[in-house]
Design a protein around this motif. Structure first.
Motif, PDB file in Angstrom:
ATOM      1  N   LEU A 199      69.329   7.019  12.815  1.00 31.66           N
ATOM      2  CA  LEU A 199      69.379   7.880  13.995  1.00 31.66           C
ATOM      3  C   LEU A 199      70.731   8.579  14.096  1.00 31.66           C
ATOM      4  O   LEU A 199      70.815   9.783  14.368  1.00 31.66           O
ATOM      5  N   PHE A 200      71.769   7.797  13.822  1.00 32.71           N
ATOM      6  CA  PHE A 200      73.109   8.366  13.894  1.00 32.71           C
ATOM      7  C   PHE A 200      73.261   9.534  12.917  1.00 32.71           C
ATOM      8  O   PHE A 200      73.736  10.618  13.266  1.00 32.71           O
ATOM      9  N   MET A 201      72.793   9.312  11.700  1.00 35.08           N
ATOM     10  CA  MET A 201      72.916  10.379  10.701  1.00 35.08           C
ATOM     11  C   MET A 201      72.079  11.587  11.097  1.00 35.08           C
ATOM     12  O   MET A 201      72.486  12.739  10.906  1.00 35.08           O
ATOM     13  N   ALA A 202      70.903  11.332  11.655  1.00 38.26           N
ATOM     14  CA  ALA A 202      70.053  12.450  12.063  1.00 38.26           C
ATOM     15  C   ALA A 202      70.722  13.244  13.178  1.00 38.26           C
ATOM     16  O   ALA A 202      70.703  14.477  13.183  1.00 38.26           O
ATOM     17  N   LEU A 203      71.335  12.553  14.110  1.00 32.43           N
ATOM     18  CA  LEU A 203      72.017  13.244  15.202  1.00 32.43           C
ATOM     19  C   LEU A 203      73.163  14.086  14.675  1.00 32.43           C
ATOM     20  O   LEU A 203      73.404  15.199  15.142  1.00 32.43           O
ATOM     21  N   VAL A 240      64.963   6.824   7.028  1.00 26.99           N
ATOM     22  CA  VAL A 240      64.885   6.797   8.490  1.00 26.99           C
ATOM     23  C   VAL A 240      65.495   8.072   9.059  1.00 26.99           C
ATOM     24  O   VAL A 240      65.001   8.666  10.016  1.00 26.99           O
ATOM     25  N   MET A 241      66.590   8.489   8.434  1.00 31.39           N
ATOM     26  CA  MET A 241      67.236   9.715   8.873  1.00 31.39           C
ATOM     27  C   MET A 241      66.282  10.900   8.772  1.00 31.39           C
ATOM     28  O   MET A 241      66.198  11.706   9.707  1.00 31.39           O
ATOM     29  N   SER A 242      65.543  10.989   7.657  1.00 32.73           N
ATOM     30  CA  SER A 242      64.602  12.107   7.528  1.00 32.73           C
ATOM     31  C   SER A 242      63.559  12.072   8.621  1.00 32.73           C
ATOM     32  O   SER A 242      63.195  13.099   9.178  1.00 32.73           O
ATOM     33  N   LEU A 243      63.092  10.880   8.910  1.00 30.70           N
ATOM     34  CA  LEU A 243      62.096  10.748   9.959  1.00 30.70           C
ATOM     35  C   LEU A 243      62.641  11.271  11.287  1.00 30.70           C
ATOM     36  O   LEU A 243      62.021  12.097  11.957  1.00 30.70           O
ATOM     37  N   PHE A 244      63.829  10.785  11.634  1.00 32.08           N
ATOM     38  CA  PHE A 244      64.385  11.183  12.919  1.00 32.08           C
ATOM     39  C   PHE A 244      64.751  12.658  12.937  1.00 32.08           C
ATOM     40  O   PHE A 244      64.598  13.346  13.937  1.00 32.08           O
ATOM     41  N   LEU A 245      65.225  13.127  11.821  1.00 34.95           N
ATOM     42  CA  LEU A 245      65.602  14.540  11.748  1.00 34.95           C
ATOM     43  C   LEU A 245      64.383  15.418  11.978  1.00 34.95           C
ATOM     44  O   LEU A 245      64.427  16.388  12.730  1.00 34.95           O
ATOM     45  N   ARG A 290      65.098  12.691  23.786  1.00 38.57           N
ATOM     46  CA  ARG A 290      64.790  11.279  23.568  1.00 38.57           C
ATOM     47  C   ARG A 290      63.323  10.931  23.828  1.00 38.57           C
ATOM     48  O   ARG A 290      62.695  10.272  23.005  1.00 38.57           O
ATOM     49  N   PRO A 291      62.733  11.375  24.952  1.00 38.87           N
ATOM     50  CA  PRO A 291      61.332  10.998  25.182  1.00 38.87           C
ATOM     51  C   PRO A 291      60.404  11.501  24.087  1.00 38.87           C
ATOM     52  O   PRO A 291      59.391  10.888  23.795  1.00 38.87           O
ATOM     53  N   MET A 292      60.769  12.630  23.458  1.00 43.54           N
ATOM     54  CA  MET A 292      59.885  13.149  22.441  1.00 43.54           C
ATOM     55  C   MET A 292      60.076  12.445  21.108  1.00 43.54           C
ATOM     56  O   MET A 292      59.351  12.714  20.159  1.00 43.54           O
ATOM     57  N   LEU A 293      61.047  11.577  21.037  1.00 42.37           N
ATOM     58  CA  LEU A 293      61.274  10.869  19.780  1.00 42.37           C
ATOM     59  C   LEU A 293      60.451   9.605  19.672  1.00 42.37           C
ATOM     60  O   LEU A 293      60.444   8.960  18.639  1.00 42.37           O
ATOM     61  N   LEU A 294      59.811   9.254  20.756  1.00 43.45           N
ATOM     62  CA  LEU A 294      59.115   7.966  20.746  1.00 43.45           C
ATOM     63  C   LEU A 294      58.122   7.798  19.604  1.00 43.45           C
ATOM     64  O   LEU A 294      58.163   6.777  18.921  1.00 43.45           O
ATOM     65  N   PRO A 295      57.265   8.777  19.356  1.00 46.30           N
ATOM     66  CA  PRO A 295      56.320   8.581  18.252  1.00 46.30           C
ATOM     67  C   PRO A 295      57.022   8.366  16.914  1.00 46.30           C
ATOM     68  O   PRO A 295      56.625   7.509  16.130  1.00 46.30           O
ATOM     69  N   VAL A 296      58.069   9.131  16.670  1.00 48.43           N
ATOM     70  CA  VAL A 296      58.807   8.987  15.419  1.00 48.43           C
ATOM     71  C   VAL A 296      59.447   7.612  15.344  1.00 48.43           C
ATOM     72  O   VAL A 296      59.434   6.953  14.303  1.00 48.43           O
ATOM     73  N   PHE A 297      59.962   7.179  16.464  1.00 46.20           N
ATOM     74  CA  PHE A 297      60.602   5.884  16.505  1.00 46.20           C
ATOM     75  C   PHE A 297      59.594   4.776  16.187  1.00 46.20           C
ATOM     76  O   PHE A 297      59.861   3.882  15.374  1.00 46.20           O
ATOM     77  N   PRO A 323      55.794   6.807   2.648  1.00 40.20           N
ATOM     78  CA  PRO A 323      56.643   7.830   3.252  1.00 40.20           C
ATOM     79  C   PRO A 323      56.304   8.057   4.701  1.00 40.20           C
ATOM     80  O   PRO A 323      56.866   8.889   5.343  1.00 40.20           O
ATOM     81  N   ALA A 324      55.383   7.364   5.203  1.00 39.95           N
ATOM     82  CA  ALA A 324      55.046   7.380   6.631  1.00 39.95           C
ATOM     83  C   ALA A 324      54.306   8.631   7.056  1.00 39.95           C
ATOM     84  O   ALA A 324      54.788   9.723   6.944  1.00 39.95           O
ATOM     85  N   PRO A 325      53.105   8.467   7.513  1.00 40.82           N
ATOM     86  CA  PRO A 325      52.370   9.599   8.079  1.00 40.82           C
ATOM     87  C   PRO A 325      53.006  10.045   9.369  1.00 40.82           C
ATOM     88  O   PRO A 325      52.499   9.818  10.432  1.00 40.82           O
ATOM     89  N   ALA A 326      54.134  10.661   9.230  1.00 42.10           N
ATOM     90  CA  ALA A 326      54.866  11.141  10.406  1.00 42.10           C
ATOM     91  C   ALA A 326      55.226  12.587  10.113  1.00 42.10           C
ATOM     92  O   ALA A 326      54.985  13.037   9.015  1.00 42.10           O
ATOM     93  N   PRO A 327      55.755  13.288  11.024  1.00 44.43           N
ATOM     94  CA  PRO A 327      56.143  14.676  10.717  1.00 44.43           C
ATOM     95  C   PRO A 327      56.962  14.739   9.443  1.00 44.43           C
ATOM     96  O   PRO A 327      57.731  13.867   9.164  1.00 44.43           O
ATOM     97  N   ALA A 328      56.732  15.752   8.686  1.00 42.21           N
ATOM     98  CA  ALA A 328      57.247  15.863   7.330  1.00 42.21           C
ATOM     99  C   ALA A 328      58.681  15.369   7.233  1.00 42.21           C
ATOM    100  O   ALA A 328      59.589  15.915   7.828  1.00 42.21           O
ATOM    101  N   ALA A 329      58.842  14.314   6.471  1.00 42.67           N
ATOM    102  CA  ALA A 329      60.186  13.781   6.305  1.00 42.67           C
ATOM    103  C   ALA A 329      61.042  14.803   5.581  1.00 42.67           C
ATOM    104  O   ALA A 329      60.631  15.352   4.575  1.00 42.67           O
ATOM    105  N   GLY A 330      62.203  15.050   6.087  1.00 42.65           N
ATOM    106  CA  GLY A 330      63.080  15.959   5.368  1.00 42.65           C
ATOM    107  C   GLY A 330      62.914  17.401   5.762  1.00 42.65           C
ATOM    108  O   GLY A 330      63.058  18.286   4.952  1.00 42.65           O
ATOM    109  N   VAL A 331      62.565  17.633   6.988  1.00 37.12           N
ATOM    110  CA  VAL A 331      62.468  19.018   7.454  1.00 37.12           C
ATOM    111  C   VAL A 331      63.840  19.653   7.392  1.00 37.12           C
ATOM    112  O   VAL A 331      64.818  19.087   7.832  1.00 37.12           O
TER     113      VAL A 331
END
Lengths: 400, 299, 304
Positions: B90-94, B180-185, B215-222, C10-18
C-alpha cells in the motif's frame, strides 16, 4: 468530404436474384427472468420491401431483428424467410446479412478480407470472391481503402465497409440495427439518402431498426411501430401519420409530437378549456356523450381567422424561431394528458421525467409560418381545422 | 427441432472445452477425493492400503506435537507476511499513485522478485538472514550495524523465540510486495479523478481526499489482496523448504506433509494434513470466487 | 510470475499494473511544502528500490568474486577482481537442469495457453448451458494447495511410468496451468464486443471458424500474458519438479539448484552463482517481455 459523395453511378450488384419476403407468425421471445421482449408478433415484410422497425428503447425492435437473424431463439411462433421456415435454423444457415450499430468489423483483417469474409465462409471460389469484393468496393467508393485495417478508417468509412460486407454476400435480406446511430447528425442525414438509393438499386428486402422516428418515416416503405414487445401498427408512413391506431402511435410519430388534451364530446361538439369545436359530418362520435382525449398536431392550427372555423385565443409563452417557420407554445386551461402511452412515446419513466418544471396544465405546440406576427404574452387567435382532430379513448388509448 | 438447433448451437463449444474439463475433473476434483479417501486409511509405506479407519488420523493429528507446532508457526508466518506485504504494498502504491518520473523503472524493480523462483529467493535470503555475531556479523545484520542501527540486529529465523518464523516473512514480503503494490495501484487509479476533484473543490486537503474518497473505494482491492495473500501463505512450501532445510523452527503443515510422506512414508497422515490444509484454503477462497463471479454477473 | 512453487494467482482484480501516470501528473503550485514532500517521496522510492535490489546486489557480487575472497561476512564488499570461477564450478551440475527446465516449460506454457484460449473463448463468447457454473469450478483449481493432490498425483503418475522422464512433469504443468490460462483468456475475450462474434455467425462461421478467424487474431496480448506467466511459473516451480522427475538427469533447474545450494555445508559462492544462473531466463523474460505482459493486462486479460 468524400465520405458523403460515395455512392457512384453503377449498375445494381444484385446478380439477378429474386427478392423474398419475411414472415413472422406469432413470434414471442421470453427471456429468463420473465421479460417478454417480443409478444406474439405477426409481421410480414413483402419481397423487396424496406421495412423500418421503430419504437422507444426497450420496445423489442432489436430483439425482433435478432430473431429474424437467428441470433436469438424464438420462444414461440414461426419465422419464414421466403418459403423456407427458419425458426430453428442457426444464423449461419439463414442467408441474411446484418449491419450492426457498432459495425463489428473484424479488427485484424483488411477491408478486403472483411468484405470477403462471408463469401469465404460460404466457400465461394477465390476469383468470384475477388470480383464481387471489387464490385462492391467500387459502388461504395472503398477501392482505395481495400488494404487498410478498420482502425485506420473514419467512422463514415467504417460504416460503408459494414454495409459492403452485407451487400457483397447478396443475401436474401439485409438486417440493419441502427447503423447510422454512431454517425454525427449531418453525416447521418446524408447517409440516409444514400441508403435509400442503395435500396432502389439493389432491391433487396431490408429490415431496418431505429429509435428515431424521423429516420423510420423517411426510409421505410412501411413502418412497424413497437411498444413493450407488442406490435402497435404496421403501415405506410402516410397512414401512420394520418391514421394512428392508438394514442401511443399518435404521440410517437411526428415531430414535434401531437398535442393532447382531455376533452368531452356531447351533442356533436367537442369541448375543452373554453373552446367548442363542432365535429365534422359523419364522425363516428356524432351521437356520443363521453370523455375523450383529443389530439391535434402542431400543423392542425392555422393563423387565418374568420373563415368559419372554430377559433381559440391564447397567450404564447414560448416562441421558437426557425427561420421560415416558428413554434408557438402555450398552456391552456385543460388538464394535461399524462398516460403510460404518452410517457412511453418520449421515453420518460415517471410523470415528471419529461418536464423540467412540472405543470398541471396542458401544453400546446403550434407550427406557424414565419410571417405571422407573434409575440410572447400578446393574445393570438388561431383557427382549428375540425377534420384534423384525433380522438382517443381515455382508458384504452385506442383511436375512436 | 428446437433441441437439434440448440445442440448444433453449443455442441461444438462443449466438445472443445471438454478435454480440459475432463482433465481438471480428474486431476483436481478426482485427486482431492482420492486424497480425502487416503486420509481415512492407515496407509503407511510404499504399498497403498485402502482400509477404513474413520477419523483416527485426524484425531491423532490433534495430539501430534509437530503438527501443533506447525499450525502455530503457520499462523505467525501468515500474520506477519500478510500485514507486512499489505502495508508495504500500500505504501509503495501511494508513493506512485500521483505519478513520478521513472515510474516504469521503479515498478520494474519492485516487481522483479516475482520473476525469481522461491528456491533462489530462499537461498539468497538464507545468507542475508545470517545470524553471526561480533566479528562474524553478516548479511542484513551487518548492513544495519554499518548504518548505525546495530540495535536492530536479530537472530532472524534461527532465534529461540516462538516467533522465529516471522523472520521468513521478510523474504516472502520482498517477493510479493510488488504484486500487492500493483493491486493497490490499480485500485487507486480506478478511483475516478472527478471524485477526487469534487472533494478538493469542496475543501478537502490531500490526506482527507485519500481518507474519505479513495479509501472506501479500495475495499474490494484490499479484500482481494487479503484473500490471495492468505492462500499463498498457506501454500508456501519452496521458500520454507530451502531457507532452513529440516529446521523445525520454520516448519509448517505444508512442509510436514512433504517430510512425512516422502521421507517417512506416512501417506495417510500426509493426506490428512493435506485435507485440513485444503479445507482451510477453501474457507477463504470459495466465498471469494463466489463473490467475484456473482458481482461479475451483475455487471 | 510464480514465486510460490505453484502458480501464484494474479488475482481476478482490476488489472494489476495499471500505468496511468500521464493523467495523474498534478499541476500543483510549487510551494516549499510540496517540494519537501516530493523530495521525501523520491527518497522513499529510492530507499525501497535499494531494499528490493539489495539481495540482487549481494547475489551478483558473491557470484562474481574470486572463490578465495568469498565469505559470508564480507558479503557486501566489492570484489578485488571479477572472476567467473564460481560459475564454471557449478555450470556442469546445472547444465542438465537448464535443458530440462526448458524442455518442460516451453511446451507446457504453449499447450496450456492454447487450451486456455479455447476454453476462455468458449466460456465467454459461445454460451452453453452451465458455462457460468463450470467456470468457478475451473477457477477453484487455481487456488488449491497442491499438497491436497500431491499423493494421488505422485502415485498415479509414477504408476503410469510418467515420472521416469519429463512427460509427467509437463503434463502436470499443463493441466494445473489450465485454470489460470482459462481465466486470462476468458477475461480478455469478455472485453471484446459480442457483436463481433455475432457478425461472424451471421456471415456463416461456426464456432471453430469464428475461433480461428476472428478470436485468435485478436488474442496476441492475452497470449503474451498467458505464455509469460506460465513459462515463469513452470520454470520456477519446485514441488512438482522434486516429485515428478525421479531420475537425477531429469531434474529441472530448481531441483538442481536446491540440490547444490540446499545443503548446510555448501560453498557460499557456489550457492549464489547457481542461484543467479537459475534466475537468468525468467528475469530476462521479465525485463525484455515485461511490457507485452503489461499491455496484455491492460488490454483486458485478467480483469474479471
Amino acid at each position: 468530404m468524400t465520405d458523403t459523395n460515395s455512392l457512384q453511378e453503377a449498375p445494381a450488384a444484385s446478380g439477378g436474384r429474386q427478392p423474398v419476403g419475411i414472415r413472422l407468425e406469432g413470434v414471442t421471445k421470453r427471456f429468463r427472468g420473465g421479460v417478454v421482449a417480443a409478444d406474439a408478433i405477426d409481421l410480414e415484410v413483402r419481397p423487396g420491401e424496406f421495412m423500418a422497425l421503430v419504437g422507444p428503447s426497450g420496445c423489442g425492435k432489436s430483439t425482433v431483428l435478432r430473431l429474424i437473424a437467428g441470433l436469438e431463439e424464438a420462444t414461440d411462433g414461426r419465422i419464414y424467410i421466403g418459403d423456407r421456415e427458419v425458426t430453428y435454423r442457426l444464423p449461419q444457415e439463414r442467408d441474411v446479412a446484418m449491419v450492426f450499430q457498432s459495425y463489428a468489423l473484424y479488427p485484424r483483417m483488411s477491408v478486403r478480407r472483411n468484405l470477403g469474409f462471408g463469401l469465404r465462409m460460404r466457400r465461394t471460389r477465390r476469383d468470384e470472391r475477388d470480383r464481387r469484393v471489387h464490385e462492391v468496393a467500387d459502388i461504395l467508393g472503398l477501392e482505395h481503402l481495400l488494404d487498410r485495417r478498420p482502425s485506420a478508417l473514419s467512422g463514415g468509412q467504417r460504416q460503408r465497409v459494414a454495409m459492403g460486407r452485407a451487400i457483397v454476400r447478396e443475401p436474401q435480406a439485409f438486417l440493419m440495427d441502427e447503423p447510422l446511430s454512431n454517425l454525427d447528425a449531418k453525416l447521418r442525414v446524408s447517409m440516409r439518402s444514400q441508403l435509400s438509393l442503395l435500396h432502389q438499386r439493389l432491391g433487396t428486402t431490408t429490415v431496418y431498426v431505429t429509435h428515431d422516428q424521423v429516420e423510420a418515416m423517411t426510409l421505410g416503405q412501411r413502418v412497424a411501430v413497437l411498444r413493450d414487445g407488442v406490435l402497435q401498427q404496421c403501415d405506410t408512413p402516410q397512414r401512420l401519420f394520418h391514421e394512428p391506431v392508438n394514442l401511443f402511435v399518435a404521440a410517437f410519430i411526428g415531430s414535434p409530437s401531437m398535442n393532447f388534451v382531455k376533452a368531452t364530446v356531447e351533442g356533436g361538439t367537442v369541448r375543452f378549456a373554453d373552446v367548442r369545436v363542432p365535429l365534422p359530418k359523419g364522425s363516428p362520435l356524432a351521437s356520443a356523450d363521453r370523455r375523450v382525449i383529443l389530439g391535434v398536431r402542431p400543423t392542425g392550427f392555422s393563423a387565418g381567422t374568420g373563415n368559419g372555423r372554430p377559433e381559440i385565443t391564447l397567450r404564447p409563452e414560448i416562441v421558437e424561431e426557425l427561420g421560415d417557420e416558428r413554434y408557438v407554445i402555450f398552456d391552456i386551461d385543460a388538464p394535461r394528458v399524462d398516460t403510460d402511452a404518452t410517457r412511453a412515446a418520449v421515453d420518460a419513466e415517471t410523470a415528471d421525467d419529461a418536464l423540467l418544471v412540472p405543470d398541471e396544465r396542458a401544453r400546446i405546440t403550434v407550427r406557424l409560418p414565419g410571417d405571422v406576427p407573434v409575440s410572447i404574452g400578446e393574445p393570438l387567435t388561431l383557427s382549428i381545422a375540425p377534420d384534423k382532430l384525433y380522438f382517443f379513448d381515455p382508458e384504452t388509448g385506442s383511436a375512436l | 427441432m428446437r433441441w437439434r438447433r440448440r445442440i448444433r448451437s453449443w455442441g461444438p463449444a462443449v466438445l472443445l472445452i471438454s478435454p480440459s474439463l475432463v482433465a481438471l475433473a480428474i486431476f483436481v476434483y478426482g485427486f482431492i477425493g482420492w486424497n480425502v479417501r487416503v486420509s481415512f486409511t492407515s496407509w503407511r509405506g510404499l504399498r497403498p492400503t485402502y482400509d477404513f479407519v474413520g477419523w483416527q488420523n485426524y484425531r491423532n493429528l490433534m495430539h501430534d506435537e509437530r503438527f501443533r507446532l506447525d499450525v502455530r508457526n503457520l499462523l505467525v508466518f501468515t500474520v506477519a507476511f500478510i500485514v507486512g506485504s499489505l502495508l508495504l504494498g500500500l505504501f509503495m502504491a501511494l508513493l506512485l499513485d500521483k505519478g513520478v518520473r521513472g515510474e516504469g523503472f521503479f515498478r520494474t524493480v519492485y516487481l522483479l522478485p516475482m520473476a525469481i523462483s522461491f528456491i533462489a529467493t530462499a537461498i539468497i535470503w538464507r545468507w542475508l538472514l545470517d545470524n553471526g555475531t561480533g566479528e562474524s556479523t553478516a548479511g542484513i545484520n551487518k548492513v544495519l550495524a554499518n548504518l548505525g542501527l546495530g540495535f536492530l540486529r536479530s537472530d532472524w529465523h534461527k532465534s529461540t523465540s516462538k516467533l522465529a518464523i516471522a523472520a521468513v516473512a521478510l523474504p516472502a514480503g520482498w517477493a510479493l510486495a510488488g504484486y500487492v503494490m500493483s493491486l493497490f495501484l490499480a485500485g487507486l487509479r480506478g478511483v475516478p479523478e472527478e471524485l477526487r476533484e469534487a472533494a478538493r473543490v469542496d475543501g478537502a486537503n490531500e490526506p482527507r481526499v485519500y481518507w474519505h474518497v479513495v479509501r472506501p473505494m479500495l475495499l474490494p482491492v484490499f479484500m482481494s489482496g487479503l484473500v490471495i495473500l492468505t492462500h499463498i501463505s498457506l501454500k508456501t512450501f519452496d521458500l520454507l523448504f530451502a531457507i532452513a532445510p529440516g529446521d523445525l523452527r520454520v516448519d509448517t503443515p505444508a512442509l510436514y506433509i512433504y517430510h512425512t510422506v516422502f521421507r517417512g512414508g506416512f501417506y495417510a497422515r500426509g493426506a490428512t494434513i493435506a485435507t485440513l490444509l485444503l479445507l482451510t484454503v477453501a474457507l477463504v477462497i470459495v466465498p471469494y470466487i463466489w463473490y467475484s463471479v456473482r458481482s461479475e454477473r451483475k455487471r | 510470475m510464480s514465486t510460490v512453487g505453484t502458480p501464484a494467482p494474479p488475482a481476478p482484480a482490476p488489472a494489476a499494473g495499471v500505468a496511468a501516470p500521464d493523467q495523474r501528473r498534478q499541476r500543483r503550485p510549487r510551494g516549499r511544502r510540496s517540494q519537501v514532500l516530493t523530495f521525501a517521496r523520491y527518497l522513499a522510492l529510492f530507499a525501497l528500490a535499494c531494499f528490493f535490489l539489495m539481495p540482487v546486489y549481494a547475489l551478483l557480487l558473491t557470484a562474481l568474486k574470486d572463490p578465495g575472497q568469498v565469505s559470508v561476512v564480507r558479503m557486501w564488499e566489492l570484489p578485488d577482481r571479477f572472476s567467473l570461477a564460481s560459475f564454471r564450478a557449478v555450470w556442469p551440475e546445472l547444465k542438465d537442469g537448464f535443458v530440462n527446465s526448458t524442455t518442460m516449460a516451453v511446451p507446457a506454457s504453449i499447450i496450456s495457453s492454447l487450451l486456455g484460449a479455447a476454453n476462455g473463448f468458449v466460456l465467454s463468447k459461445w454460451r452453453f448451458p452451465g458455462a457460468d457454473f463450470v467456470f468457478p469450478l475451473i477457477l477453484f483449481g487455481m487456488f488449491i494447495p497442491y499438497q491436497a493432490v500431491l499423493i494421488p498425483m505422485f502415485y498415479s503418475l509414477s504408476r503410469a511410468g510418467l515420472t521416469h522422464d519429463l512427460r509427467g512433469l509437463i503434463l502436470a504443468h499443463i493441466i494445473y496451468g489450465l485454470p489460470i490460462t482459462t481465466l486470462i483468456f476468458r477475461s480478455y475475450f469478455a472485453g471484446i464486443s459480442d457483436e463481433l462474434i455475432e457478425a461472424a455467425k451471421v456471415d456463416g462461421a461456426g464456432m471453430l471458424r469464428t475461433f480461428f478467424f476472428v478470436a485468435l487474431p485478436i488474442a496476441p496480448p492475452a497470449f503474451a500474458v498467458a505464455l509469460i506467466w506460465q513459462f515463469t511459473s513452470a520454470w520456477n516451480d519446485f514441488l512438482f519438479g522434486v516429485l515428478l522427475a525421479q531420475r537425477t538427469e531429469d531434474w529441472p533447474i530448481t531441483v538442481a539448484l536446491n540440490n547444490i545450494a540446499g545443503g548446510q555445508t555448501v560453498p557460499f559462492n557456489e550457492a549464489m552463482a547457481s542461484a543467479l544462473l537459475a534466475c537468468v531466463p525468467t528475469v530476462v523474460v521479465y525485463i525484455l517481455l515485461g511490457r507485452f505482459f503489461m499491455r496484455g493486462l491492460m488490454a483486458g486479460a485478467l480483469k474479471g
